[in-house]
Write an enzyme that holds these catalytic residues in place. Structure first.
Site, mmCIF file in Angstrom:
data_model
loop_
_atom_site.group_PDB
_atom_site.id
_atom_site.type_symbol
_atom_site.label_atom_id
_atom_site.label_comp_id
_atom_site.label_asym_id
_atom_site.label_seq_id
_atom_site.Cartn_x
_atom_site.Cartn_y
_atom_site.Cartn_z
ATOM 1 C CB ALA A 128 -0.925 -0.016 1.208
ATOM 2 C CG ASN A 196 1.429 -4.852 7.642
ATOM 3 O OD1 ASN A 196 2.020 -5.682 8.304
ATOM 4 N ND2 ASN A 196 0.105 -4.724 7.669
ATOM 5 C CG HIS A 226 0.669 5.761 3.917
ATOM 6 N ND1 HIS A 226 0.400 5.529 5.243
ATOM 7 C CD2 HIS A 226 -0.014 4.817 3.227
ATOM 8 C CE1 HIS A 226 -0.398 4.472 5.351
ATOM 9 N NE2 HIS A 226 -0.673 4.032 4.139
#
Ligand SMILES: NC(=O)C1=CN([C@@H]2O[C@H](COP(=O)(O)OP(=O)(O)OC[C@H]3O[C@@H](n4cnc5c(N)ncnc54)[C@H](O)[C@@H]3O)[C@@H](O)[C@H]2O)C=CC1
Ligand SMILES: O=C([O-])CC(=O)C(=O)O
EC number: 1.4.1.21
Length: 274
Positions: A128, A196, A226
């Site tokens: 991701a 993760n 992010h």
């Protein structure tokens, strides 16, 4: 199942049929040249029945040992706590393991030794995240700092051990709240189902103790977002990804696509990116 010993198809096994596993099963079932899905290991066959019934091709439900035997590459898409027990037979057989629960690698460094010992390999996809190609390249020189700021819709953080242990409430927020500031290693312990990505970033760059992270529960975002800043002697990187959630609000849709891209590259005659 691929019973043809002369086929050069990459034989893929999946462990876990949640958001990532089901997406992968559907993609492989639709057909990708050179890739053959040989089976799946699930916890609850009754719950898996719905997904399996909608595949064009019958898919074998196998136990883990059978799956390892039948596969060249096993994809772990299960809860993080199961990583060691899934990885053990795969790596002991000298096979490749694609790890989605990358945060759990920090608690099980012996798995890397196991892979080395038996000629297996652990592959951590970009998942991701973005930019791990540039971060690994920068790590060939000197990286001075790596910082990531994550913003998630509060419901994607519900139940994280760090929030429970520290009595941090994220209910009814009307403005962003910083719920964590620390290292990637601390984040992996405190948010095992959520971060993760920062562990993958840390393993690509300067490690889990020097990679800094802030997590914000932000009611104004609908995507897991992010922002990464890397300062290195070769380049400065500033990168952002806004992930559209999959069926699991914690997991971006792009996660499964990243695994497909990784597998396509494995035997490709032209391979783009590091
Ligand atoms: N590396 C990355 O960029 C990302 C990693 N992840 C991680 O990937 C993993 C999978 O994510 P999702 O598919 O969204 O999770 P999910 O919760 O939707 O699916 C996990 C599945 O594993 C199954 N399972 C539980 N015990 C099992 C067992 N003993 N054997 C086989 N299956 C079992 C569950 O029934 C469930 O269907 C999680 O650890 C998640 O944190 C998620 C998003 C991004
Ligand atoms: O890292 C994870 O497990 C999931 C994540 O943040 C995302 O999908 O954006």
């Amino acid at each position: 199942m691929n019973t043809n010993p002369y086929s050069s198809d990459l034989r893929i096994g999946i462990v876990g049929l949640g958001a990532v596993g089901a997406s992968l099963a559907r993609t492989f079932d639709a057909g990708i040249p050179g890739i053959r899905l040989v089976g799946i290991t699930v916890r609850n066959p009754e719950r898996a029945a719905g997904v399996l019934a909608n595949l064009k091709n019958p898919l074998a439900l196998l136990d883990l040992e059978e799956l390892v035997q039948a596969s060249d590459v096993v994809i772990e898409c299960a809860p993080a706590a199961l990583l060691p027990q899934i990885a053990l037979p795969v790596l002991s057989a000298g096979k490749k393991l694609v790890v989605l629960s990358s945060g759990a690698l920090l608690e099980s460094p012996h798995l890397i030794d196991l892979a080395r010992l038996h000629g297996g390999q652990i592959l951590v996809p970009t998942g991701a995240l973005l930019g791990l190609d540039a971060v690994t390249a920068a790590a060939e020189g000197v990286i001075h700092s790596v910082r990531m700021i994550t913003r998630k819709p509060p419901r994607g953080l519900v139940g994280a051990p760090y929030l429970l242990e520290n009595f941090i409430s994220i209910e009814g927020l009307d403005k962003p709240k910083r719920v964590f500031k620390g290292s990637a290693r601390e984040a992996a312990r405190g948010f095992p189902a959520n971060l993760n990505v920062v562990v993958a970033l840390s393993l690509a760059g300067i490690g889990p103790d020097r990679t800094a992270l802030e997590i914000w529960a932000d009611p104004s975002v609908i995507r897991n977002t992010h922002l990464i800043e890397v300062d290195a002697d070769s380049a400065s990187l500033t990168m952002t990804i806004e992930n559209i959630p999959s069926d699991n609000p914690r997991t971006g849709r792009i996660t499964a696509q990243s695994v497909v891209a990784l597998l396509r590259k494995m035997n490709a005659p032209l391979r783009i990116g590091t």
